[in-house]
Design a protein around this motif. Sequence first.
Motif, PDB file in Angstrom:
ATOM      1  N   ASP A  67     -27.424  48.836  55.865  1.00 21.95           N
ATOM      2  CA  ASP A  67     -28.431  48.150  56.525  1.00 21.95           C
ATOM      3  C   ASP A  67     -29.395  47.141  55.925  1.00 21.95           C
ATOM      4  OD1 ASP A  67     -29.727  50.078  54.791  1.00 21.95           O
ATOM      5  OD2 ASP A  67     -30.928  50.950  56.334  1.00 21.95           O
ATOM      6  N   THR A  68     -28.652  46.727  54.725  1.00 21.23           N
ATOM      7  CA  THR A  68     -29.679  45.533  54.123  1.00 21.23           C
ATOM      8  C   THR A  68     -28.817  44.391  53.584  1.00 21.23           C
ATOM      9  OG1 THR A  68     -31.359  45.063  52.486  1.00 21.23           O
ATOM     10  CG2 THR A  68     -29.545  46.501  52.038  1.00 21.23           C
ATOM     11  N   TYR A  69     -29.376  43.372  53.101  1.00 22.30           N
ATOM     12  CA  TYR A  69     -28.565  42.498  52.364  1.00 22.30           C
ATOM     13  C   TYR A  69     -28.702  42.536  50.833  1.00 22.30           C
ATOM     14  CZ  TYR A  69     -28.114  40.146  57.013  1.00 22.30           C
ATOM     15  OH  TYR A  69     -27.578  39.739  58.234  1.00 22.30           O
ATOM     16  N   LEU A  70     -27.630  42.060  50.139  1.00 26.60           N
ATOM     17  CA  LEU A  70     -27.225  42.060  48.669  1.00 26.60           C
ATOM     18  C   LEU A  70     -27.309  40.545  48.218  1.00 26.60           C
ATOM     19  CD1 LEU A  70     -25.562  45.366  47.534  1.00 26.60           C
ATOM     20  CD2 LEU A  70     -28.010  45.010  47.672  1.00 26.60           C
ATOM     21  N   TYR A  71     -27.581  40.244  47.333  1.00 23.24           N
ATOM     22  CA  TYR A  71     -27.484  38.744  46.641  1.00 23.24           C
ATOM     23  C   TYR A  71     -26.826  38.790  45.543  1.00 23.24           C
ATOM     24  CZ  TYR A  71     -30.460  37.191  50.724  1.00 23.24           C
ATOM     25  OH  TYR A  71     -30.811  37.155  51.891  1.00 23.24           O
ATOM     26  N   PHE A  72     -25.584  38.489  45.358  1.00 24.69           N
ATOM     27  CA  PHE A  72     -24.884  38.630  44.129  1.00 24.69           C
ATOM     28  C   PHE A  72     -24.863  37.160  43.232  1.00 24.69           C
ATOM     29  CE2 PHE A  72     -22.927  42.208  46.287  1.00 24.69           C
ATOM     30  CZ  PHE A  72     -22.754  43.112  45.309  1.00 24.69           C
ATOM     31  N   LEU A  73     -25.303  37.387  42.160  1.00 20.96           N
ATOM     32  CA  LEU A  73     -25.342  36.169  41.219  1.00 20.96           C
ATOM     33  C   LEU A  73     -23.897  36.122  40.472  1.00 20.96           C
ATOM     34  CD1 LEU A  73     -26.627  33.906  39.898  1.00 20.96           C
ATOM     35  CD2 LEU A  73     -27.525  35.686  38.025  1.00 20.96           C
ATOM     36  N   GLU A  74     -23.198  34.909  40.337  1.00 13.97           N
ATOM     37  CA  GLU A  74     -21.665  34.816  39.967  1.00 13.97           C
ATOM     38  C   GLU A  74     -21.814  33.713  38.742  1.00 13.97           C
ATOM     39  OE1 GLU A  74     -17.083  34.144  40.688  1.00 13.97           O
ATOM     40  OE2 GLU A  74     -18.679  34.064  42.216  1.00 13.97           O
ATOM     41  N   CYS A  75     -21.873  33.871  37.496  1.00 17.45           N
ATOM     42  CA  CYS A  75     -21.811  32.853  36.523  1.00 17.45           C
ATOM     43  C   CYS A  75     -20.590  32.337  36.521  1.00 17.45           C
ATOM     44  CB  CYS A  75     -22.355  33.624  35.227  1.00 17.45           C
ATOM     45  SG  CYS A  75     -23.870  34.428  35.196  1.00 17.45           S
ATOM     46  N   LYS A  76     -20.608  31.017  36.757  1.00 12.60           N
ATOM     47  CA  LYS A  76     -19.311  30.305  36.913  1.00 12.60           C
ATOM     48  C   LYS A  76     -18.744  29.672  35.628  1.00 12.60           C
ATOM     49  CE  LYS A  76     -17.646  29.960  40.650  1.00 12.60           C
ATOM     50  NZ  LYS A  76     -16.595  30.477  41.253  1.00 12.60           N
TER      51      LYS A  76
END
Length: 230
Positions: A88-97
């Motif tokens: 019921d919520t949003y997650l923000y994923f950080l991806e190091c490129k």
Amino acid sequence: MKGRIKRSISLVLSTVIAFSMFVAGTCVASAANDDWKLGCYGLEGDFWTGYSGSLYLYSDDVEYNEDIISAKSSNTKVAKITKEIDVDTYLYFLECKKAGKTTITVKFRTPDGDKTLKKTITVKKYPNEFKSLKVNGKKVNIKKNKFYYNCTTSKKTVSIKGVLKKGWKIRKIEAKRYDKYANESNVKITKKMITKGSSIKFPKKYQELYVTIYLYKGKSKINYEMIIGR
């Protein structure tokens, strides 16, 4: 889907075991004139290419991961942020490129109103800290499992043997066991047990063994996580 489930389990257990270290770690930023900070689950140390983890916000008293309104990276070639739904919520994923610098801007909601926090991060080239890593005698493909490894076993013991590249050392190791009711138990583990590949007790009543190895070389830090399940 299985990969996503394992990833979620890893993030949850990382929170339980390592949250106190996030406060003192390098993945921290203070909001102007406030006590809010930015953290990344599963990260304790530097940002490395190939790393991916969800962002969260916290003060000295409480976490506010579910109250992130938006998050973006100023240089998506260095680090990209994706938004995903979790129940019921949003997650923000950080991806190091790739290696370089970028500024992370996060808007979030607090009891005192909406706020904006900025953090400039430096992403480093992945260090390849292991010469080799084996779990129960099976070689781990580090290229495919740069930061964490999941596997299963039916044995009552687990052996983990890591051979490090020149200059890299083990700072500390943490290990926990969990039964089917998620009850936690500390596990006796030492640096020598990893370098020698000694047996770690994993009785049948436990469903999961979680091991985190914290490594360093000079001022650089990286941690490696393993989840061994039934």
